[in-house]
Design an enzyme around this catalytic site. Structure first.
Site, PDB file in Angstrom:
ATOM      1  N   SER A 125      12.718   4.293   3.534  1.00 56.13           N
ATOM      2  CA  SER A 125      12.611   5.010   2.267  1.00 56.13           C
ATOM      3  C   SER A 125      13.275   6.387   2.380  1.00 56.13           C
ATOM      4  O   SER A 125      14.431   6.464   2.792  1.00 56.13           O
ATOM      5  CB  SER A 125      11.131   5.132   1.894  1.00 56.13           C
ATOM      6  OG  SER A 125      10.992   5.460   0.546  1.00 56.13           O
ATOM      7  N   ARG A 183       1.014  10.040  -8.489  1.00 57.38           N
ATOM      8  CA  ARG A 183       0.830   9.122  -7.378  1.00 57.38           C
ATOM      9  C   ARG A 183       0.599   7.687  -7.875  1.00 57.38           C
ATOM     10  O   ARG A 183       1.111   6.731  -7.292  1.00 57.38           O
ATOM     11  CB  ARG A 183      -0.362   9.581  -6.536  1.00 57.38           C
ATOM     12  CG  ARG A 183      -0.674   8.679  -5.369  1.00 57.38           C
ATOM     13  CD  ARG A 183       0.480   8.608  -4.383  1.00 57.38           C
ATOM     14  NE  ARG A 183       0.099   7.915  -3.158  1.00 57.38           N
ATOM     15  CZ  ARG A 183       0.920   7.736  -2.133  1.00 57.38           C
ATOM     16  NH1 ARG A 183       2.146   8.191  -2.183  1.00 57.38           N
ATOM     17  NH2 ARG A 183       0.513   7.114  -1.059  1.00 57.38           N
ATOM     18  N   ASP A 200      11.486  -5.622  -2.687  1.00 54.40           N
ATOM     19  CA  ASP A 200      11.570  -4.169  -2.884  1.00 54.40           C
ATOM     20  C   ASP A 200      12.443  -3.882  -4.107  1.00 54.40           C
ATOM     21  O   ASP A 200      13.647  -4.100  -4.074  1.00 54.40           O
ATOM     22  CB  ASP A 200      12.171  -3.524  -1.624  1.00 54.40           C
ATOM     23  CG  ASP A 200      12.199  -1.999  -1.701  1.00 54.40           C
ATOM     24  OD1 ASP A 200      11.931  -1.426  -2.776  1.00 54.40           O
ATOM     25  OD2 ASP A 200      12.489  -1.381  -0.658  1.00 54.40           O
ATOM     26  N   HIS A 214       8.291  -2.466  -1.670  1.00 56.43           N
ATOM     27  CA  HIS A 214       8.894  -1.398  -0.868  1.00 56.43           C
ATOM     28  C   HIS A 214       8.050  -1.071   0.362  1.00 56.43           C
ATOM     29  O   HIS A 214       8.581  -0.760   1.427  1.00 56.43           O
ATOM     30  CB  HIS A 214       9.049  -0.159  -1.759  1.00 56.43           C
ATOM     31  CG  HIS A 214       9.668   1.007  -1.072  1.00 56.43           C
ATOM     32  ND1 HIS A 214      10.935   0.966  -0.525  1.00 56.43           N
ATOM     33  CD2 HIS A 214       9.211   2.266  -0.831  1.00 56.43           C
ATOM     34  CE1 HIS A 214      11.220   2.147   0.009  1.00 56.43           C
ATOM     35  NE2 HIS A 214      10.190   2.953  -0.157  1.00 56.43           N
ATOM     36  N   ASP A 215       6.744  -1.129   0.224  1.00 58.28           N
ATOM     37  CA  ASP A 215       5.838  -0.782   1.330  1.00 58.28           C
ATOM     38  C   ASP A 215       5.933  -1.738   2.520  1.00 58.28           C
ATOM     39  O   ASP A 215       5.316  -1.477   3.559  1.00 58.28           O
ATOM     40  CB  ASP A 215       4.380  -0.748   0.841  1.00 58.28           C
ATOM     41  CG  ASP A 215       3.962   0.659   0.433  1.00 58.28           C
ATOM     42  OD1 ASP A 215       4.741   1.596   0.662  1.00 58.28           O
ATOM     43  OD2 ASP A 215       2.860   0.813  -0.114  1.00 58.28           O
TER      44      ASP A 215
END
Lengths: 383, 231
Positions: free
Chosen positions: A157, A227, A323, A356-357
């Protein structure tokens, strides 16, 4: 300051903070910092010819505690599954360094840093920084501790952006590089998401133009929403469905109100609420801005391949199928440019439904690939 | 079954655990050369080139499984499609570009050849020979699409969309002005140098053809003009 033997594998001492000696530190926007503090952590032992250094570059809201147990939170470090004795990034073999980025609120100089003129945190008076500034600070720190070449620079990232910047800016200092789930420039969509987050913070009356320190009020609501929105982009539709579906939270039926009826709502609120206790809203503004400005090709006459002409660095580019924040197409752009520059590059898109994580999770194929790449690179480097 | 799965099962004679054509190809590569292996599978040939020939060898492979296996064994391989991705590589970036048993699966055969000749100083190509007598006999007598040891998949499930005979390939090279530096055929009994055998013979008895090609760089530009990509 010593860099060897300060810490043992898996257990860390309290925060190590170093002052940059080479100040004032000139930033890309023209401003200068008279004092730069770097919070850092190391794992493993530096070998005699200093050829076994692995630099970990962390993502947006993370810190220098990559491995072992976080000394403050007591939880596992953000890459504890990847970094440690006998793990993929093996601290029995490599000397692993992780530095908190410039602009963060977790140890290094950033908006929380006290301005000696006012005796208050700099807040919004902190200069706008770039990914390049973060990398140059890291390089200056390494100069200071006498480390010239990095065996490998790794990160996902925003960490991947730093990896790419390292390879373009200091090619002779990087033997191998692993940019993961990243891009050579921040996309319009990602700038858009960042802007939503920043607007949420700045629209919170408690933000007070950024000067909320010492007022007893913080823009928690705004930062929390920022967030929550960002967290959605780290996951995937399939991942969210598998985890929550339309399951209700501690109730049998919907309440026809705006309470968190659904588990996914409750989860996001929790993510937002816990985030405000560990992260500073102004820092969030600065770091997201640094990502927005990231565009390696723009610094090389608009041609990405120019960033890597004559590079000798070995690259391993990794993306994940689900992602959508840093989709595979953006990794392919990097690979295309590296191929055009005749660079030594490997590229794999790994199957994962975790979005993405994925780069932070246990994905066996991902681990195998990194292990293979690092082993082969270490062998060539004679480590 | 995906195309990539099929790639691995294009059955060929094996010497020990290694495909005979790969062994032959590896011997043709000068030690220490820069090599690009297109359709490198799980890195079998790359491994030989890197570890036994000291080559600086890279791979391009369509299947995720193949790339993963290759990278995990320390090889430099990019996941990509040769039909679209070869344009990204710089001209004369490699001493050899290798395409083993994949030419017949390419969408645009001529464009693929052109890109390989542009990227590499030399191009090594191997392919199954559709002119082999068994193939001819099966079609002639059985009246059905031939399935052989080399071409072991049924017509509806084969990645091989551009099959050719050794004679077809030689003719194509002549038409395009490609220089055939070396040519070999494999039969059940081993490798034959085509120099010592007439074309009708190798085309009838060869299971597969193996060619080392080169092209005059100036002519390549003309070819680009005459044959725009995808033409």
């Amino acid at each position: 300051m010593t860099t060897q033997g300060d810490t043992k594998n898996g257990s860390q001492s309290a925060a190590q903070v170093s002052l940059l000696r080479d100040v004032p530190f000139r930033l890309e926007n023209g401003a200068a910092l008279d004092e730069v503090e770097i919070a850092w952590q190391d794992y493993g032992t530096l070998n005699a010819d200093k050829s076994n250094v692995v630099l970990l570059c962390h993502a947006l809201t993370m810190d220098q505690y990559a491995a072992g147990t976080h000394p403050v939170t007591g939880k596992a470090g953000w890459w504890a599954n990847m970094v440690g004795p006998g793990k993929v990034i093996d601290t029995d073999r490599f000397y692993v360094l992780c530095l908190n980025v410039l602009g963060s609120c977790l140890g290094s100089t950033g908006p929380l840093t006290i301005d000696p003129k006012t005796n208050k945190p700099m807040g919004i008076n902190f200069p706008v920084i770039t990914i390049g500034d973060m990398v140059r600070v890291q390089a200056a720190f390494l100069d200071q501790i006498g480390i010239d070449q990095l065996f490998c620079v790794v990160g996902g990232s925003m960490g991947g952006m730093q990896v790419l910047d390292w390879t373009a800016r200091f090619p002779e200092r990087v033997y191998s590089a692993i940019p993961i789930a990243t891009a050579a420039r921040h996309s319009a969509q990602n700038i858009a998401f960042d802007e939503v987050g920043r607007q949420a913070i700045m629209a919170d009356p408690n933000w007070q133009g950024g000067a909320y320190y010492g007022t007893g009020k913080r823009p928690d609501a705004g930062l929390s929403v920022a967030r929550m929105a960002a967290h959605i982009t780290y996951l995937s539709e399939a991942g969210l469905h598998d985890k929550f579906g339309r399951e209700l939270q501690d109730r049998e039926a919907v309440t026809y109100g705006f309470d968190a009826d659904f588990q996914v709502e409750s989860y996001l609120r929790y993510q937002g609420n816990t985030f405000v206790d560990r992260f500073d809203a102004n820092s969030y503004l600065y770091i997201t801005r640094a990502m927005d400005y990231f565009d390696i090709a723009a610094d090389h006459d608009g041609v990405l391949a120019n960033a890597w002409r004559h590079t000798q660095t070995r690259f391993c580019v990794v993306s994940f199928t689900s992602d959508w924040l840093f989709p595979t197409s953006q990794s392919r752009d990097i690979v295309r440019a590296l191929n055009a520059a005749a660079a030594d590059v490997s590229f794999v898109e790994i199957e994962s439904d975790k979005g993405h994580d994925s780069f932070l999770l246990d994905v066996p194929e991902f681990f195998d690939i990194l292990r293979g790449f690092l082993d082969a690179s270490a062998q060539r480097r004679g480590i | 079954m995906s195309v990539s799965d099929n790639d691995k099962s294009v059955g060929l004679g094996r010497a020990g655990d290694i495909r005979v054509d790969l062994l032959e190809i590896s011997k043709m590569v000068e030690p220490g050369s820069r090599v690009l292996d297109i359709g490198c599978g799980d890195g079998e040939l790359l491994d030989i080139l890197v570890n036994e020939r000291g080559a600086d060898a890279r791979g391009l492979e369509l299947s995720r499984e193949g790339v993963s296996a290759s990278v995990a064994r320390g090889l430099s391989v990019v996941q990509g499609n040769a039909d679209t991705d070869l344009v990204d590589y710089p001209s004369d970036g490699f001493d050899y570009v290798i395409l083993s048993q994949t030419l017949q699966a390419m969408r645009d055969t001529r464009e693929c050849l052109r890109q390989m000749l542009r990227i590499g100083k030399r191009t090594i190509v191997s392919f199954p020979n559709f002119g082999h007598w068994r193939v001819r006999l099966k079609l002639l007598l059985g009246g059905r699409m031939p399935e052989t040891e080399t071409l072991d998949l049924p017509w509806y499930n084969t990645p091989n969309i551009h099959l050719c005979t050794i004679r077809d390939f030689v003719n194509l090279c002549e038409d395009l002005g490609i220089t055939i530096e070396q040519s070999y055929t494999f039969t059940h009994y081993g490798k034959l140098s085509s120099r010592s055998m007439p074309l009708w013979y190798t085309n009838l008895f060869g299971d597969q053809g193996l060619f080392v090609l080169s092209y005059d760089d100036d002519g390549l530009d003309e070819w680009i003009d005459d044959n725009p990509a995808g033409a």
